[in-house]
Write a protein that holds these residues in place. Sequence first.
Motif, PDB file in Angstrom:
ATOM      1  N   PHE A 266       1.068  -1.580   6.931  1.00 34.18           N
ATOM      2  CA  PHE A 266       1.632  -0.545   6.075  1.00 34.18           C
ATOM      3  C   PHE A 266       2.238   0.591   6.901  1.00 34.18           C
ATOM      4  O   PHE A 266       3.289   1.125   6.547  1.00 34.18           O
ATOM      5  CB  PHE A 266       0.572   0.001   5.116  1.00 34.18           C
ATOM      6  CG  PHE A 266       1.173   0.826   4.002  1.00 34.18           C
ATOM      7  CD1 PHE A 266       2.120   0.281   3.153  1.00 34.18           C
ATOM      8  CD2 PHE A 266       0.804   2.145   3.827  1.00 34.18           C
ATOM      9  CE1 PHE A 266       2.688   1.023   2.139  1.00 34.18           C
ATOM     10  CE2 PHE A 266       1.365   2.906   2.806  1.00 34.18           C
ATOM     11  CZ  PHE A 266       2.312   2.351   1.953  1.00 34.18           C
TER      12      PHE A 266
ATOM     13  N   ASP B 263       2.768  -7.029  -6.727  1.00 25.26           N
ATOM     14  CA  ASP B 263       3.682  -7.175  -5.594  1.00 25.26           C
ATOM     15  C   ASP B 263       2.864  -7.642  -4.396  1.00 25.26           C
ATOM     16  O   ASP B 263       2.203  -6.847  -3.712  1.00 25.26           O
ATOM     17  CB  ASP B 263       4.354  -5.828  -5.309  1.00 25.26           C
ATOM     18  CG  ASP B 263       5.390  -5.891  -4.199  1.00 25.26           C
ATOM     19  OD1 ASP B 263       5.288  -6.782  -3.335  1.00 25.26           O
ATOM     20  OD2 ASP B 263       6.289  -5.020  -4.173  1.00 25.26           O
TER      21      ASP B 263
ATOM     22  N   VAL C 171       5.580   8.287  -2.773  1.00 26.59           N
ATOM     23  CA  VAL C 171       4.901   6.993  -2.671  1.00 26.59           C
ATOM     24  C   VAL C 171       5.122   6.172  -3.935  1.00 26.59           C
ATOM     25  O   VAL C 171       5.453   4.980  -3.880  1.00 26.59           O
ATOM     26  CB  VAL C 171       3.388   7.186  -2.413  1.00 26.59           C
ATOM     27  CG1 VAL C 171       2.630   5.876  -2.604  1.00 26.59           C
ATOM     28  CG2 VAL C 171       3.152   7.738  -1.012  1.00 26.59           C
TER      29      VAL C 171
ATOM     30  N   GLN D 286       0.346  -5.494   2.652  1.00 31.99           N
ATOM     31  CA  GLN D 286       0.539  -4.373   3.567  1.00 31.99           C
ATOM     32  C   GLN D 286      -0.506  -3.280   3.344  1.00 31.99           C
ATOM     33  O   GLN D 286      -1.067  -2.732   4.300  1.00 31.99           O
ATOM     34  CB  GLN D 286       1.939  -3.784   3.379  1.00 31.99           C
ATOM     35  CG  GLN D 286       3.066  -4.675   3.852  1.00 31.99           C
ATOM     36  CD  GLN D 286       4.432  -4.126   3.490  1.00 31.99           C
ATOM     37  OE1 GLN D 286       4.561  -3.256   2.628  1.00 31.99           O
ATOM     38  NE2 GLN D 286       5.464  -4.624   4.146  1.00 31.99           N
ATOM     39  N   LEU D 287      -0.782  -2.976   2.080  1.00 26.29           N
ATOM     40  CA  LEU D 287      -1.737  -1.917   1.769  1.00 26.29           C
ATOM     41  C   LEU D 287      -3.146  -2.251   2.256  1.00 26.29           C
ATOM     42  O   LEU D 287      -3.935  -1.353   2.564  1.00 26.29           O
ATOM     43  CB  LEU D 287      -1.764  -1.659   0.262  1.00 26.29           C
ATOM     44  CG  LEU D 287      -0.525  -0.986  -0.334  1.00 26.29           C
ATOM     45  CD1 LEU D 287      -0.597  -1.007  -1.858  1.00 26.29           C
ATOM     46  CD2 LEU D 287      -0.397   0.450   0.167  1.00 26.29           C
TER      47      LEU D 287
ATOM     48  N   LEU E 202       3.595  -6.044  -0.890  1.00 20.88           N
ATOM     49  CA  LEU E 202       3.076  -4.683  -0.820  1.00 20.88           C
ATOM     50  C   LEU E 202       1.555  -4.687  -0.741  1.00 20.88           C
ATOM     51  O   LEU E 202       0.960  -3.958   0.065  1.00 20.88           O
ATOM     52  CB  LEU E 202       3.541  -3.882  -2.037  1.00 20.88           C
ATOM     53  CG  LEU E 202       2.945  -2.482  -2.185  1.00 20.88           C
ATOM     54  CD1 LEU E 202       3.283  -1.611  -0.983  1.00 20.88           C
ATOM     55  CD2 LEU E 202       3.438  -1.830  -3.477  1.00 20.88           C
TER      56      LEU E 202
ATOM     57  N   LEU F 195       6.145   2.001   6.862  1.00 20.40           N
ATOM     58  CA  LEU F 195       6.475   3.412   6.636  1.00 20.40           C
ATOM     59  C   LEU F 195       7.287   4.028   7.776  1.00 20.40           C
ATOM     60  O   LEU F 195       7.801   5.147   7.635  1.00 20.40           O
ATOM     61  CB  LEU F 195       5.188   4.224   6.454  1.00 20.40           C
ATOM     62  CG  LEU F 195       4.512   4.113   5.083  1.00 20.40           C
ATOM     63  CD1 LEU F 195       3.099   4.670   5.138  1.00 20.40           C
ATOM     64  CD2 LEU F 195       5.328   4.844   4.023  1.00 20.40           C
TER      65      LEU F 195
ATOM     66  N   ARG G 274       8.747   4.887  -4.276  1.00 17.85           N
ATOM     67  CA  ARG G 274       9.114   3.828  -3.328  1.00 17.85           C
ATOM     68  C   ARG G 274       8.368   2.522  -3.607  1.00 17.85           C
ATOM     69  O   ARG G 274       8.956   1.435  -3.554  1.00 17.85           O
ATOM     70  CB  ARG G 274       8.808   4.307  -1.908  1.00 17.85           C
ATOM     71  CG  ARG G 274       9.030   3.281  -0.807  1.00 17.85           C
ATOM     72  CD  ARG G 274      10.509   2.929  -0.640  1.00 17.85           C
ATOM     73  NE  ARG G 274      10.714   2.059   0.502  1.00 17.85           N
ATOM     74  CZ  ARG G 274      11.062   2.473   1.714  1.00 17.85           C
ATOM     75  NH1 ARG G 274      11.238   3.764   1.940  1.00 17.85           N
ATOM     76  NH2 ARG G 274      11.247   1.632   2.686  1.00 17.85           N
ATOM     77  N   TYR G 275       7.070   2.617  -3.934  1.00 18.05           N
ATOM     78  CA  TYR G 275       6.255   1.403  -3.954  1.00 18.05           C
ATOM     79  C   TYR G 275       5.833   0.941  -5.349  1.00 18.05           C
ATOM     80  O   TYR G 275       5.371  -0.189  -5.505  1.00 18.05           O
ATOM     81  CB  TYR G 275       5.026   1.584  -3.060  1.00 18.05           C
ATOM     82  CG  TYR G 275       5.420   1.708  -1.614  1.00 18.05           C
ATOM     83  CD1 TYR G 275       5.938   0.621  -0.918  1.00 18.05           C
ATOM     84  CD2 TYR G 275       5.325   2.926  -0.955  1.00 18.05           C
ATOM     85  CE1 TYR G 275       6.335   0.729   0.401  1.00 18.05           C
ATOM     86  CE2 TYR G 275       5.717   3.051   0.376  1.00 18.05           C
ATOM     87  CZ  TYR G 275       6.221   1.952   1.045  1.00 18.05           C
ATOM     88  OH  TYR G 275       6.624   2.071   2.348  1.00 18.05           O
ATOM     89  N   ARG G 276       5.931   1.802  -6.349  1.00 18.43           N
ATOM     90  CA  ARG G 276       5.670   1.412  -7.747  1.00 18.43           C
ATOM     91  C   ARG G 276       4.310   0.738  -7.904  1.00 18.43           C
ATOM     92  O   ARG G 276       4.178  -0.326  -8.510  1.00 18.43           O
ATOM     93  CB  ARG G 276       6.773   0.491  -8.281  1.00 18.43           C
ATOM     94  CG  ARG G 276       8.196   0.897  -7.948  1.00 18.43           C
ATOM     95  CD  ARG G 276       8.571   2.232  -8.527  1.00 18.43           C
ATOM     96  NE  ARG G 276       8.656   2.225  -9.979  1.00 18.43           N
ATOM     97  CZ  ARG G 276       9.030   3.276 -10.704  1.00 18.43           C
ATOM     98  NH1 ARG G 276       9.346   4.415 -10.096  1.00 18.43           N
ATOM     99  NH2 ARG G 276       9.069   3.208 -12.010  1.00 18.43           N
ATOM    100  N   ILE G 277       3.266   1.360  -7.360  1.00 15.54           N
ATOM    101  CA  ILE G 277       1.905   0.808  -7.462  1.00 15.54           C
ATOM    102  C   ILE G 277       1.398   1.055  -8.889  1.00 15.54           C
ATOM    103  O   ILE G 277       1.380   2.193  -9.351  1.00 15.54           O
ATOM    104  CB  ILE G 277       0.962   1.467  -6.439  1.00 15.54           C
ATOM    105  CG1 ILE G 277       1.537   1.340  -5.025  1.00 15.54           C
ATOM    106  CG2 ILE G 277      -0.434   0.839  -6.509  1.00 15.54           C
ATOM    107  CD1 ILE G 277       0.816   2.170  -3.992  1.00 15.54           C
TER     108      ILE G 277
ATOM    109  N   CYS H 222      -2.214  -4.811  -8.370  1.00 11.47           N
ATOM    110  CA  CYS H 222      -0.807  -4.766  -7.969  1.00 11.47           C
ATOM    111  C   CYS H 222      -0.280  -6.195  -7.844  1.00 11.47           C
ATOM    112  O   CYS H 222      -0.843  -7.017  -7.119  1.00 11.47           O
ATOM    113  CB  CYS H 222      -0.691  -4.028  -6.631  1.00 11.47           C
ATOM    114  SG  CYS H 222       0.980  -3.983  -5.952  1.00 11.47           S
TER     115      CYS H 222
END
Length: 342
Positions: free
Chosen positions: A117, A104, A259, A110-111, A107, A121, A262-265, A102
Amino acid sequence: MTKIWFNRWFSVAYHYIHMIRSNPDQQPFVFYGTHPDPNHMHLQACDYAFVEPTVKGAEYVQFCLDFCKQHSIDIFIPRLHMYDIAEQIERFEAIGTKVMVCKDLTLLHQLMNKHLFYEALQHTDIVTLPAYRVVNTAAQFKQAYEELTSEGNKVCFKPTSSEGGMGFRIIAERSNRLEEMYGWVTLKTSFEDAYQAFASKDWFDDIMVMELLEGDEYSIDCLSSAEGELLTAIPRRKSTGRVYELEKVPALLDIAERVAARYRIPYVFNIQVKYNKGIPKLLEINPRMSGGLYISCLSGINIPYLAVKEIQGQPFDVPKPKFDLQISYIEQPIVLKSRSGY
């Protein structure tokens, strides 16, 4: 011939390497693996295996860059130190190595920290969170335990930055300590024992004290495009012992859609949820192939290989997954080397 490198992975990468190698297109690959343990299982599936240095941060990134240059790696699939690698992804791309990670950084950070994270949320309708508190002193731990139990919850705790079940404990009253000595190793601990352990230091790394979720546990293995568009999602329920069920659960597929939107993983990620009182609540999201992905792939979708096709920019159709499957697994012995020379 495409060269793929798996750095310090879990043993299950053994399966993922074989799944990519035995692809239906007969596309040829050469696999490189590194690990501090030269006998590590995932290295046994590689064409070339190397001992990895035990360094961190900038030193580890430099090792990775040098390794990619030396071996002309086309695709790098990291697990260890993903964030450090993602920070320097332009340097990998400059030498022609695509990195399955990823990009980002906010993100990804956070993950990799459950507290961060969960905070991100809050006040969204993406997925329900369990009740929780984050503590780093014994007094805070005691207060969090009392607040959660007063709300009618059973309680567990886990470090905010850990993988799998590391550091996870369930708080329960002990019935007989001597009987426990003759029984199985357990994840349960008493409040008193946990409190005394935490009180041994003035301050400790963040612990998340949480509502204990007592219903079914699911892992949702997801394949997405390089831009994070969800291509497929496979809910996998943990049943008894080594038995898993692949089930088409609309509520869980909806969580995967939200998910992803929103987050485009990108490429591959995994959502872990557990039910409590009929509601699926988030445990964590992993921005990588999960430890049980090889089980989900028995749905008829070779997720590791399709992720490799995606990062290469090759077109493909995603098969419709097969559900209502009951699956288990067994160990299979392999010979690492023969000392006799035969």
